[in-house]
Design a protein around this motif. Structure first.
Motif, short mmCIF file in Angstrom:
data_model
loop_
_atom_site.label_atom_id
_atom_site.label_comp_id
_atom_site.label_asym_id
_atom_site.label_seq_id
_atom_site.Cartn_x
_atom_site.Cartn_y
_atom_site.Cartn_z
N ALA A 194 0.84 -1.21 0.00
CA ALA A 194 0.00 0.00 0.00
C ALA A 194 0.87 1.26 0.00
O ALA A 194 0.53 2.27 -0.65
CB ALA A 194 -0.93 -0.01 1.21
N GLU A 195 2.00 1.20 0.71
CA GLU A 195 2.91 2.35 0.78
C GLU A 195 3.54 2.64 -0.58
O GLU A 195 3.65 3.80 -1.00
CB GLU A 195 4.01 2.08 1.81
CG GLU A 195 4.85 3.29 2.18
CD GLU A 195 4.04 4.39 2.84
OE1 GLU A 195 4.36 5.57 2.59
OE2 GLU A 195 3.08 4.08 3.57
N THR A 196 3.92 1.57 -1.31
CA THR A 196 4.50 1.73 -2.65
C THR A 196 3.48 2.35 -3.60
O THR A 196 3.81 3.26 -4.37
CB THR A 196 4.97 0.36 -3.20
OG1 THR A 196 5.93 -0.20 -2.31
CG2 THR A 196 5.57 0.52 -4.59
N VAL A 197 2.23 1.86 -3.54
CA VAL A 197 1.16 2.40 -4.39
C VAL A 197 0.95 3.88 -4.11
O VAL A 197 0.86 4.71 -5.03
CB VAL A 197 -0.16 1.63 -4.18
CG1 VAL A 197 -1.30 2.30 -4.93
CG2 VAL A 197 -0.02 0.18 -4.63
N LYS A 198 0.91 4.24 -2.82
CA LYS A 198 0.73 5.64 -2.41
C LYS A 198 1.84 6.52 -2.97
O LYS A 198 1.59 7.62 -3.48
CB LYS A 198 0.69 5.72 -0.89
CG LYS A 198 0.37 7.11 -0.35
CD LYS A 198 0.36 7.11 1.17
CE LYS A 198 0.17 8.51 1.73
NZ LYS A 198 0.24 8.53 3.21
#
Length: 491
Positions: free
Chosen positions: A300-304
């Protein structure tokens, strides 16, 4: 069809939405439900010298009004057709010393029409100008400040010998323009060139997945005999089968946004909370926010981080496009795609936005093969998201087809052009200039495809020879403007 064709629709009270329009008979995809001439319309301030003030077509050489030196027309036919609406304006501009802004000019044209005909129901209208929503009570402080400035400018421009109107009524007219002004486009449908008021169209409620679309038709004054001339008008066209009693809906905003963002935009610009099925159920939001699946599914952090990088890049791209730095735009797009591709899904809106810009700019720079690859990926994503008969989908597929054609990929190019033609036959109709252009392209690519299938080697030899003997057609310069939206909002 009688003027306006309004016998096919009726106004009704739509639950939770106020007034709306519903069908009185069955319509099939592509049918014109009604056509409506403008109650009043004006060209944007920045384009008054390059757009005809009657038919809103872009022309290289225009005739200027000899009196006010402000209005421009295709020819004497357009100038004569405009005189009823321009007569008072012409005199007022001469006395005022200069033309006021587009909002003031449009308000004045509405007032002069009311002075001539009264404010009751005009011919072919389902509602009067007095009954249109103005939403002045919903204005924020900044909008109220702009309204006061517009009213003040209007009173400075409005001739003392004309009928005088109260401040409240003038404010009502500006409110109507603010929330009901319809965007007028040039004859190719690619650039917003003006704004007009169409009272019947204003009754059509919004739906993010509508059953109708609105197309601006510039009309035709080119025939030698005036009996064959057609009037500038909007056309409400069916996108799907509509049964008697069904509500007629159009989309006020582009669907290519998640439901929460569309709702925010609609609330800010049109003062209502969208409760359509696609917003309530967040239909297609998962596609628009898709990420890579499987073992390599990103965190989720990478997507953000990638989404934020995409937003920052889009801002840089807009700045570079404004300055005409197209090679810099390509560089930014390539860098962004490199970050997006391992993380975002094929239908993610941030990926699709970069692909759209990259394909358009690369086509302009004559780098057709790379542009075609990006255009194909863009179209594949759009086809999973948009309504199958969406006008913007049709335009995107057409652009992708032309790019493939220029790249020498005749099979894919012809297929995309045929697909675009099928969509635009429904959304624009067979007589629209864009559809006519597409028909010419469809015939040409079909002929080239036959040649390619008969002798591939000979096809490429002939194509190479043709390109050497004629200057390659330059694609239109990329525009920093979004595609024309349905209703015009004052910046």
């Amino acid at each position: 069809m009688t003027k306006g064709g309004m016998e096919s629709v009726e106004v009704f009270t739509s639950e939770g939405k106020g007034r709306g329009l519903k069908a009185q008979k069955e319509f099939l995809p592509g049918d014109v439900i009604f056509a409506e001439p403008a109650y009043a319309a004006v060209v944007f301030d920045s384009l008054t010298h390059v757009i005809c003030h009657t038919c809103f077509k872009r022309q290289e050489r225009l005739h200027r009004c000899g009196q006010c030196k402000f209005a421009y027309y295709c020819d004497r036919t357009c100038q004569r057709a405009a005189w009823l609406n321009h007569k008072n304006e012409c005199s007022a501009i001469k006395k005022h010393g200069k033309a006021p802004t587009e909002n003031i000019r449009l308000a004045a044209r509405i007032m002069w029409k009311i002075e001539r005909e009264g404010s009751g129901l005009a011919e072919g209208c389902l509602v009067s100008i007095d009954d249109l929503q103005n939403h002045v009570d919903n204005f924020g402080e900044e909008e109220k400040k702009e309204l006061r400035a517009d009213v003040e400018s209007f009173l400075e421009f409005w001739p003392p010998q004309s009928q005088q109107f109260g401040m409240q009524y003038i404010s009502h007219i500006f409110g109507v323009i603010n929330c009901n002004g319809f965007t007028l486009s040039d004859q190719r449908g690619l650039q917003a060139v003006g704004v007009g008021i169409f009272p019947n169209l204003c009754q059509a409620n919004h739906d993010c997945w509508p059953n109708c679309t609105v197309i601006f038709n510039n009309g035709n004054h080119e025939a030698v005999r005036s009996m064959f001339h057609t009037q500038m008008r909007i056309e409400l066209r069916a996108l799907s089968k509509i049964s008697p009693g069904d509500e007629l809906t159009v989309s006020y905003v582009d669907f290519l946004n998640v439901s929460e963002e569309r709702q925010k935009q609609l609330k800010k610009q049109y003062y209502f909370d969208c409760a359509c099925e696609h917003c309530k159920k967040q239909i297609k939001d998962d596609l628009m926010l898709a990420v890579k699946e499987g073992e390599s599914k990103p965190s989720a952090e990478t997507v953000k981080d990638v989404i934020q990088f995409s937003k920052d890049t889009l801002e840089k791209i807009n700045k570079a496009r404004m300055e005409g730095l197209y090679h810099e735009v390509v560089k930014l797009c390539r860098e962004c795609l490199k970050k997006q591709e391992p993380v975002l899904g094929d239908t993610n809106i941030y990926l699709l936005r970069i692909l759209s810009i990259a394909s358009e700019v690369l086509s302009y720079l004559q780098m057709f093969e790379e542009a075609a690859d990006y255009a194909k990926r863009m179209v594949d994503g759009y086809l999973k998201i948009y309504h199958p008969n969406n006008a913007q989908l049709g335009m995107a597929v057409m652009r992708a087809g032309v790019t493939h054609w220029h790249a020498g990929l005749i099979e894919a190019g012809h297929g995309l052009i045929c697909k675009a033609y099928a969509i635009l036959l429904i959304t624009h109709g067979p007589s629209h200039p864009i559809t006519k252009d597409l028909e010419v392209m469809r015939v040409q690519t079909e002929m080239e495809l036959r040649m390619f299938q008969q002798n591939e080697f000979m096809y490429y030899k002939m194509r190479e020879a043709a390109l050497k003997n004629q200057k390659i057609q330059v694609m239109p310069e990329p525009s920093n403007e979004a595609p024309p939206s349905l209703f015009h909002k004052k910046e």
